[in-house]
Design an enzyme around this catalytic site. Structure first.
Site, PDB file in Angstrom:
ATOM      1  N   ASP A   1       0.855  -1.185   0.000  1.00  0.00           N
ATOM      2  CA  ASP A   1       0.000   0.000   0.000  1.00  0.00           C
ATOM      3  C   ASP A   1       0.889   1.232   0.000  1.00  0.00           C
ATOM      4  OD1 ASP A   1      -2.095  -1.737   0.123  1.00  0.00           O
ATOM      5  OD2 ASP A   1      -2.694  -1.258   2.180  1.00  0.00           O
TER       6      ASP A   1
ATOM      7  N   ASP B   1     -15.233  -2.689  -1.144  1.00  0.00           N
ATOM      8  CA  ASP B   1     -14.842  -2.458   0.242  1.00  0.00           C
ATOM      9  C   ASP B   1     -16.094  -2.109   1.030  1.00  0.00           C
ATOM     10  OD1 ASP B   1     -12.211  -2.639  -0.794  1.00  0.00           O
ATOM     11  OD2 ASP B   1     -12.287  -0.514  -1.312  1.00  0.00           O
TER      12      ASP B   1
END
Length: 246
Positions: free
Chosen positions: A8, A129
């Site tokens: 990330d 998500d």
């Protein structure tokens, strides 16, 4: 099942967030390309990259770090974060990304997903998500009234190669993967599902492997790999053994 190590990217560094909070980032490596090489050296077969700044700002921000990773490794890479138009999809696929992940764009501009799947079959993944089953967008800053299951079914009709399902409340918290919600989604779809969020131990991988027949293609792990809670050799050996016994 594939174990995808997560890189990330925030401000050019390799980080992990706690429950998607950009203000709660732990830096694990300030050289993302070196981290990618380390994962390759441990035996991983794929990388999962997310441009966190890009997800919030709606356009690629950590492109230099992504390019450095693409130059550093030969294994396939999937990339998401801030990809909101077909030009950016095409750009990254041309640069060497194997699969592009669309998140907010899938929610706000589903026609983009349809177009991308037509133009780049097998190379488009959608990331869903969710908080308590409802889809979040814009780098997880906004929670919508769209059910994760409804969006997943719509994206299957578009022809996506896979769906990444993340339980945001567990992401980066080492609370254990939400096996039930992931399995429910996988059984409802013909499209492969990749589990994400909260994977904290080998036991989590074993729980997902036990449900592999539901259509779970893989699992994404970040913090647990970085802090040693999951030993890469043990995890990869477990997955190899499961493949050999199929």
């Amino acid at each position: 099942m594939i174990l995808f190590p997560a890189i990330d990217l925030k401000d050019g560094q390799c980080v992990r967030l706690l429950r998607g909070d950009m203000g709660k980032a732990t830096v694990f490596n300030d050289d993302p390309a070196a981290q990618a090489r380390a994962f390759v050296g441990q035996g991983f077969e794929w990388l999962h990259l997310v441009d966190l700044n890009g997800a919030v700002e709606g356009e690629p921000v950590n492109g230099a770090a992504v390019d450095a990773i693409l130059k550093a490794v030969q294994i396939p890479v999937q990339l998401g974060g801030g990809i909101r138009d077909i030009e950016t999809v095409a750009y990254w696929l041309k640069r060497g990304v194997r699969r592009v992940i669309l998140g907010t764009a899938a929610l706000e501009n589903p026609e983009l997903v349809y177009q991308a799947c037509r133009e780049f079959p097998g190379q488009i993944v959608v990331s869903i998500d969710a908080r308590e089953g409802m889809v979040a967008s814009h780098g997880w800053l906004e929670t919508t009234e769209v059910k994760a299951m409804d969006l997943a079914l719509a994206m299957e009709r578009a022809g996506v190669a896979a769906i990444v399902f993340t339980d945001i409340d567990r992401d980066g918290a080492l609370a254990g993967v939400n096996v039930d919600a992931t399995v429910d989604l996988a059984w409802a779809l013909n499209t492969p599902v990749i589990a994400s969020g909260g994977i904290a131990s080998i036991a989590d991988l074993q729980s997902l492997l036990a449900e592999a027949s539901s259509g779970i293609e893989g699992a994404i792990s970040g913090r647990a790999l970085y802090d040693g809670r999951i030993d890469p050799q043990e995890a990869l050996a477990l997955l190899r053994a499961a493949r050999e016994n199929q």
